[in-house]
Enzyme design. Structure first.
Site, PDB file in Angstrom:
ATOM      1  N   LYS A  33       0.843  -1.197   0.000  1.00  0.00           N
ATOM      2  CA  LYS A  33       0.000   0.000   0.000  1.00  0.00           C
ATOM      3  C   LYS A  33       0.882   1.252   0.000  1.00  0.00           C
ATOM      4  CE  LYS A  33      -3.809   0.301   2.425  1.00  0.00           C
ATOM      5  NZ  LYS A  33      -4.603   0.150   3.623  1.00  0.00           N
ATOM      6  N   ARG A 103      -2.602   3.429   8.893  1.00  0.00           N
ATOM      7  CA  ARG A 103      -3.022   2.201   8.204  1.00  0.00           C
ATOM      8  C   ARG A 103      -1.879   1.206   8.090  1.00  0.00           C
ATOM      9  NH1 ARG A 103      -7.624   3.514   4.731  1.00  0.00           N
ATOM     10  NH2 ARG A 103      -8.111   5.690   5.087  1.00  0.00           N
ATOM     11  N   GLY A 112      -7.759  -7.030   5.350  1.00  0.00           N
ATOM     12  CA  GLY A 112      -8.512  -7.048   6.601  1.00  0.00           C
ATOM     13  C   GLY A 112      -7.848  -7.794   7.752  1.00  0.00           C
ATOM     14  N   MET A 114      -4.974  -6.939   9.342  1.00  0.00           N
ATOM     15  CA  MET A 114      -4.284  -6.107  10.327  1.00  0.00           C
ATOM     16  C   MET A 114      -5.091  -4.845  10.594  1.00  0.00           C
ATOM     17  SD  MET A 114      -0.370  -6.678   9.232  1.00  0.00           S
ATOM     18  CE  MET A 114      -0.705  -6.215   7.570  1.00  0.00           C
ATOM     19  N   ARG A 347      -3.831  -1.026  -6.200  1.00  0.00           N
ATOM     20  CA  ARG A 347      -3.073  -2.287  -6.217  1.00  0.00           C
ATOM     21  C   ARG A 347      -3.592  -3.126  -7.375  1.00  0.00           C
ATOM     22  NH1 ARG A 347      -5.870  -4.684  -0.717  1.00  0.00           N
ATOM     23  NH2 ARG A 347      -7.973  -4.558  -1.486  1.00  0.00           N
ATOM     24  N   HIS A 468      -4.241 -45.334  -8.881  1.00  0.00           N
ATOM     25  CA  HIS A 468      -4.810 -45.761 -10.171  1.00  0.00           C
ATOM     26  C   HIS A 468      -6.006 -44.887 -10.538  1.00  0.00           C
ATOM     27  CE1 HIS A 468      -7.466 -48.292 -12.689  1.00  0.00           C
ATOM     28  NE2 HIS A 468      -6.319 -48.581 -13.288  1.00  0.00           N
ATOM     29  N   ARG A 592      -0.755 -46.516 -23.708  1.00  0.00           N
ATOM     30  CA  ARG A 592      -0.562 -47.712 -22.874  1.00  0.00           C
ATOM     31  C   ARG A 592      -1.382 -48.839 -23.511  1.00  0.00           C
ATOM     32  NH1 ARG A 592      -0.817 -43.737 -18.362  1.00  0.00           N
ATOM     33  NH2 ARG A 592       0.949 -44.075 -16.948  1.00  0.00           N
ATOM     34  N   ARG A 648       3.583 -47.691 -26.556  1.00  0.00           N
ATOM     35  CA  ARG A 648       4.409 -48.465 -25.638  1.00  0.00           C
ATOM     36  C   ARG A 648       3.998 -49.930 -25.686  1.00  0.00           C
ATOM     37  NH1 ARG A 648       4.141 -47.400 -19.311  1.00  0.00           N
ATOM     38  NH2 ARG A 648       2.187 -48.552 -19.497  1.00  0.00           N
ATOM     39  N   GLU A 782      13.031 -45.447 -16.895  1.00  0.00           N
ATOM     40  CA  GLU A 782      12.245 -45.576 -15.662  1.00  0.00           C
ATOM     41  C   GLU A 782      13.072 -46.172 -14.531  1.00  0.00           C
ATOM     42  OE1 GLU A 782       7.908 -46.825 -16.704  1.00  0.00           O
ATOM     43  OE2 GLU A 782       9.236 -47.962 -18.031  1.00  0.00           O
ATOM     44  N   SER A 801      11.954 -41.664 -23.264  1.00  0.00           N
ATOM     45  CA  SER A 801      10.807 -41.031 -22.618  1.00  0.00           C
ATOM     46  C   SER A 801      10.885 -41.345 -21.123  1.00  0.00           C
ATOM     47  CB  SER A 801       9.507 -41.563 -23.208  1.00  0.00           C
ATOM     48  OG  SER A 801       8.423 -41.035 -22.483  1.00  0.00           O
ATOM     49  N   GLY A 803       9.723 -42.194 -17.792  1.00  0.00           N
ATOM     50  CA  GLY A 803       8.541 -42.672 -17.075  1.00  0.00           C
ATOM     51  C   GLY A 803       8.771 -42.311 -15.619  1.00  0.00           C
ATOM     52  N   ASN A 805       6.887 -41.868 -13.150  1.00  0.00           N
ATOM     53  CA  ASN A 805       6.179 -42.572 -12.066  1.00  0.00           C
ATOM     54  C   ASN A 805       7.093 -43.676 -11.533  1.00  0.00           C
ATOM     55  OD1 ASN A 805       3.976 -41.029 -12.827  1.00  0.00           O
ATOM     56  ND2 ASN A 805       3.085 -42.650 -14.095  1.00  0.00           N
ATOM     57  N   ASP A 806       7.574 -44.505 -12.457  1.00  0.00           N
ATOM     58  CA  ASP A 806       8.466 -45.584 -12.030  1.00  0.00           C
ATOM     59  C   ASP A 806       9.827 -45.047 -11.606  1.00  0.00           C
ATOM     60  OD1 ASP A 806       7.344 -48.246 -12.036  1.00  0.00           O
ATOM     61  OD2 ASP A 806       6.881 -47.895 -14.139  1.00  0.00           O
ATOM     62  N   CYS A 869       6.625 -38.900 -19.877  1.00  0.00           N
ATOM     63  CA  CYS A 869       5.223 -39.315 -19.993  1.00  0.00           C
ATOM     64  C   CYS A 869       4.644 -39.749 -18.653  1.00  0.00           C
ATOM     65  CB  CYS A 869       5.069 -40.411 -21.036  1.00  0.00           C
ATOM     66  SG  CYS A 869       5.929 -41.932 -20.600  1.00  0.00           S
ATOM     67  N   TYR A 889       9.831 -32.545 -25.386  1.00  0.00           N
ATOM     68  CA  TYR A 889       8.396 -32.421 -25.132  1.00  0.00           C
ATOM     69  C   TYR A 889       8.065 -32.951 -23.737  1.00  0.00           C
ATOM     70  CZ  TYR A 889       8.145 -37.441 -25.801  1.00  0.00           C
ATOM     71  OH  TYR A 889       8.338 -38.780 -25.634  1.00  0.00           O
TER      72      TYR A 889
HETATM   73  C1  PEP Z   1       5.818 -44.152 -15.695  1.00  0.00           C
HETATM   74  O1  PEP Z   1       6.325 -45.052 -15.048  1.00  0.00           O
HETATM   75  O2  PEP Z   1       6.025 -42.960 -15.478  1.00  0.00           O
HETATM   76  C2  PEP Z   1       4.882 -44.476 -16.786  1.00  0.00           C
HETATM   77  C3  PEP Z   1       4.402 -43.540 -17.582  1.00  0.00           C
HETATM   78  O3  PEP Z   1       4.493 -45.771 -16.881  1.00  0.00           O
HETATM   79  P1  PEP Z   1       3.360 -46.425 -15.981  1.00  0.00           P
HETATM   80  O4  PEP Z   1       2.776 -45.359 -15.108  1.00  0.00           O
HETATM   81  O5  PEP Z   1       2.390 -47.003 -16.932  1.00  0.00           O
HETATM   82  O6  PEP Z   1       4.162 -47.431 -15.237  1.00  0.00           O
HETATM   83 MG    MG Z   2       6.206 -47.049 -15.837  1.00  0.00          MG
END
Ligand code: PEP
Ligand code: MG
Length: 914
Positions: A33, A103, A112, A114, A347, A468, A592, A648, A782, A801, A803, A805-806, A869, A889
């Site tokens: 302010k 103020r 609001g 303070m 502001r 899942h 998948r 895949r 992965e 790529s 992965g 998650n794994d 991915c 990507y």
């Molecule tokens: C991963 O492991 O990131 C992946 C895309 O494969 P999934 O989740 O199918 O194991």
């Molecule tokens: Mg995987």
């Protein structure tokens, strides 16, 4: 020279010199302010004279346990003298009294949270003088009683109720409906009563010395930084406790001095639609707090054009000046005192997602900001919220009030869904033919997918953001809430209970995947259409342009790709691919294939294939599957003509395709007990086969490329289907680009074993069909070992790529299925992990592996295509990381594509040429 704690509004240059000219540092020192009051003064706008005590002074005061730092008070008094000079009034001067407000204002807006005290400088003498000077005793006594009340509450900690009680008693006694029905005499009496309240509570008189009022009010504002409201708000908003608040002392201007005065709050554009028109409210003959308190119904600010035309014309001009100056929509407060306009605050205005996008695009078209600015103005959440149906906010509030909220879980996939609740996949699929359904489960498994596809929304009582249910819901764009722990599902009575509410199967429920809430009943929704959101489409086109510009590349990194970070999508079906393309995806980063195996007519063939005792019968079953797979791929290639499609090869362990072991065992036992023999032998044999497939840790067992090596016939069929489809599609005039992806590689020798066989099939099919197609073979990264040995792996793999998650699972050694359910939440709560690494890439660990992998891989193969991915592909921070390490990507679920396009451009702008 003594440290400077206090600056006049006219001293912006000195402040800048002090902090090195950086605007952010100016805001840190003066608060948001304060900084804007200084800036408005600098550009010649009418700001009432005043000064600011810095946030540093506040921090010093608090650190010293409630003592002003040395020299601060003297500077405050000197600043008051300077203010007296410019206003020509005197603080406490009985002949021409100067009144000020005190103020709060920290760097980050904390609306609001303070304290503020108005009308400082009034006392028993100056009030009389003010009444005469203004020829308005009603106004003067009202101002005085407001000071005693505000000061009493804020500075002296006297409970509000004491003052309110006195006011109500008086109004009842004299038959006044509203505060402004009270006469000057009655207000004078009220002021006396308020003073008595102060005396009663504190044992001393209301301070008559204006400097004493100022000193105490300054301290009160400092202290309010550590008030409970402020502390809670900071915690919730992630605002650091170390910022402190500034104190702004501003000459009072009055909007309640008759019909040529007024006060209001306004936005320079409509904060809900973004329309370019001043939007706000004002009240003639009123004080600012009257607008906020809703004592009188305010007029639209445009009405001021009739009431106070000159002041309005100036106000409209100032709104434009402020927008051009700050290059952003402003939220302003103003007062007109006897025809003269004063600006009290400006502001950047808060706005809805739709308004944020419209304003950003309009301001580029007006030449106020650049496309890069526009991209930074909109948050990924804004984009996200415009893509999914939303619940009507008011209706949701009512439902919550009526006790219809069933619980809150993780907001796994955004959007609003309404349907009848069903508790298993088959029933969902069946009932979806009659009307919208919501699938409610404890958690979901691959064989629930058909129910999830049929459902409008998904609600589970267990699981986290990468469970899942969450992953599949995002992929299909189904609103989803997971881990709503208050919900208990009873399959016996086919009902669920939550917080005392019971919902029977078939009853309507509403699921808000944006906030994680679930309600009983139908809450109305509003649905936006992507193609119709022209401003959003424009903004995202600019985002793509920016991300593709050469300047977005990371200089000095030899592995940076030749074009910017693109957004691809994870899609298993042609409809998903079409949707992804519509949202702006430039390729499919993950199909998948195993999801296709779960479809009702295919599963028995898949099971036969798995249970085959020899290669010949396995091949026979696979021959039956081949046409299905070919058709799947055909549709994908057609939908994505001209763009890459990564398919895949089969990844999960085989037991996932088999009937449930426990259920089968129960059936066998029951048959044995009942002495039923028909079909028993088959069931026993099936049970034995399933047990044979049992692994103690299937996630690390025979899956991915290992499965392809142990049973090459499956992937051989898949590769044949891919190339047959690609050739067919090409012969129909489309332009397929097939990328075959081998999952879970850990060593180059796995690729050496399997890839040449598959390449031979690719060549054979093309020869058979007399058709050449564009294709690549590559692998998922992965497993940490693959990341570390990337240089070797890249000798065969033409693309990588991640992965993630794994890769996250294997790097941390956390089971992705168990971690979120069992300990991850606690880890984040306790600060052991800064965030959930399955949602946002852990840059120090998993991220380092990725970075090394890209560098090493591109040493061996400079044009190596690299993407991601895993679920992280839709997360803005992870996208930024992919930009930094030189990915080509990121691939995410189709509904995340627009968000990811924005996030990629934001990463590019943020690190432009760095
Ligand atoms: C991963 O492991 O990131 C992946 C895309 O494969 P999934 O989740 O199918 O194991
Ligand atoms: Mg995987």
């Amino acid at each position: 020279m003594a440290k400077k704690w206090v600056y006049l509004f006219t001293e912006i240059e000195e402040v800048e010199k002090q902090v090195g000219g950086v605007w952010d540092a100016v805001r840190s020192l003066l608060g948001g302010k304060g900084a804007n009051l200084f800036e408005m003064t600098r550009i010649g706008l009418p700001v009432p004279p005043g000064f600011t005590v810095t946030t540093e002074a506040c921090n010093a005061y608090l650190a010293a346990g409630g003592k002003f730092p040395e020299g601060m008070w003297e500077q405050e008094v000197a600043a008051m003298k300077a203010t007296e000079k410019v206003t020509g009034k005197g603080f406490g001067d009985p002949n021409n009294p100067l009144l000020v407000s005190c103020r709060s204002g920290s760097k980050e807006s904390m609306p609001g949270m303070m304290d503020t005290v108005l009308n400082i400088g009034l006392n028993d003498i100056t009030v009389e003088r003010l009444a005469k000077l203004t020829d308005n005793p009603r106004f003067a006594w009202d101002a005085y009683r407001r000071l005693i009340e505000g000061f009493g509450k804020v500075v002296l900690d006297i409970p509000d109720t004491s003052f309110e009680h006195a006011l109500h008693t008086l109004k009842d006694k004299v038959g006044a409906k509203m505060d402004f029905d009270l006469t000057p005499d009655q207000l004078q009496g009220l002021a006396a009563e308020y003073k008595a309240i102060v005396k009663k509570h504190k044992g001393f008189e209301f301070p008559q010395d204006p400097y004493e009022q100022l000193r105490l009010a300054t301290e009160a504002v400092f202290r309010s930084w550590n008030g409970k409201r402020a502390v809670d708000y900071r915690k919730h908003e992630g605002i650091p406790d170390t910022l402190g608040t500034a104190v702004n002392i501003v000459t009072m201007v009055f909007g309640n001095m008759g019909s040529t005065s007024g006060t209001g709050v306004a936005f320079t554009r409509n904060p809900s639609t973004g329309e370019k028109a001043v939007y706000g409210e004002y009240l003639i003959n009123a004080q600012g707090e009257d607008v906020v308190a809703g004592i009188r119904t305010p007029e639209k600010v445009a009405r001021m054009a009739q009431d106070l035309p000159e002041a309005y014309a100036e106000f409209a001009k100032i709104c434009q000046i402020l927008e051009n100056h700050y290059k952003n929509m402003q939220d302003v407060e103003f007062t007109v005192e006897r025809g003269k306009l004063w600006m009290l605050q400006t502001r950047n205005g808060k706005r809805t997602a739709a308004a944020a996008i419209k304003i950003a695009v309009d301001m580029v078209n007006e030449g106020v900001i650049t496309k890069k600015d526009a991209v930074l103005r909109v948050s990924p959440n804004d984009v996200d919220s415009l893509l999914h149906p939303q619940f009507d906010a008011a209706a949701k509030k009512v439902a919550a009030k009526e006790g219809k909220r069933l619980g809150v879980g993780v907001n796994a996939s955004p959007g609003a869904a309404v349907g009848r609740a069903y508790f298993d996949a088959d029933t969902c699929e069946e009932k979806a033919k009659e009307g919208p359904v919501i699938m409610v489960r404890q958690f979901t498994k691959p064989d629930d997918v058909h129910g999830m596809i049929a459902a409008k929304g998904i609600l589970t009582s267990e699981g986290g953001a990468t469970s899942h249910a969450a992953v599949v819901a995002r992929q299909f764009g189904r609103p989803c809430v997971v881990g709503a722990a208050s919900i208990k599902i009873d399959m016996e009575s086919r009902s669920m209970t939550a917080d005392g509410v019971t919902v029977k199967e078939g009853e309507w429920i509403s699921v808000d995947g944006s906030t994680g809430e679930a309600f009983v009943g139908q809450i109305p929704t509003v649905a936006p259409k992507f193609e119709e959101q022209t401003d959003l489409l424009t903004l995202l086109d600019w985002a793509d342009e920016i991300a593709a510009e050469p300047g977005s590349r990371q200089p000095g990194k030899s592995h940076s790709p030749s074009r910017g970070l693109q957004i691809w999508a994870n899609a298993d079906y042609p409809a998903d691919a079409r949707r992804a393309r519509n949202f702006g995806a430039k390729g499919i980063g993950l199909t998948r294939t195993e999801h296709m195996f779960f479809e009702v007519e295919r599963l028995p063939i898949v099971q036969r294939m798995i249970l085959a005792k020899d290669s010949a019968s396995r091949t026979a079953a696979l021959d039956e599957l081949l046409p299905y797979q070919r058709k799947d791929f055909d549709g994908l290639f057609e939908a994505m003509t001209g763009l890459p499609v990564i398919i895949r090869l089969i990844d999960p362990p085989l037991h996932e395709f088999m009937p449930d072991e426990e259920k089968l065992l129960e059936e066998v036992i029951e048959m044995r007990l009942k002495g039923e023999t028909e079909g028993l032998a088959e069931k026993e044999s099936l049970l034995a086969d399933i047990r044979n497939l049992h692994e103690s840790n299937p996630m690390m067992g025979m899956r991915g490329v290992r499965l392809s090596i142990m049973m090459p016939e499956i992937v051989e069929m898949q590769v044949r289907a891919i190339f047959e489809a690609a050739c067919d599609v090409a012969q129909r005039g489309f332009d397929p680009h097939a990328e075959v992806m081998i999952p879970l590689t850990g060593t180059i020798n796995e690729l050496k074993w399997v890839q040449p066989r598959l390449e031979r099939i690719a060549a054979a099919v093309q020869a058979e069909k007399g058709q050449k197609v564009d294709y690549k073979f590559g692998t998922m990264i992965e497993i940490p070992r693959a990341a570390v040995t990337a240089a070797e792996i890249a000798t065969l793999a033409e693309f990588f790529s991640f992965g993630t998650n794994d890769l996250t699972q294997m790097t941390f050694g956390y089971s992705r299925d168990d971690a979120e359910r069992n300990f991850l939440l606690k880890y984040v709560e306790e600060g052991i992990l800064p965030f959930n690494p399955f949602q946002t890439i852990d840059r120090e660990g998993v991220g380092r592996l990725m970075e090394t992998c890209v560098e090493e891989g591109r040493k061996a193969r400079p044009d190596l295509e690299v993407g991601i991915c895993g679920e992280h592909g839709g997360d803005p921070s992870s996208i930024e990381w992919c930009h930094l390490i030189g990915n080509n990507y990121v691939s995410c679920s189709p509904f995340r594509v627009p968000v990811a396009r924005l996030a990629a451009a934001q990463a590019a702008v943020k690190h432009w040429g760095k």
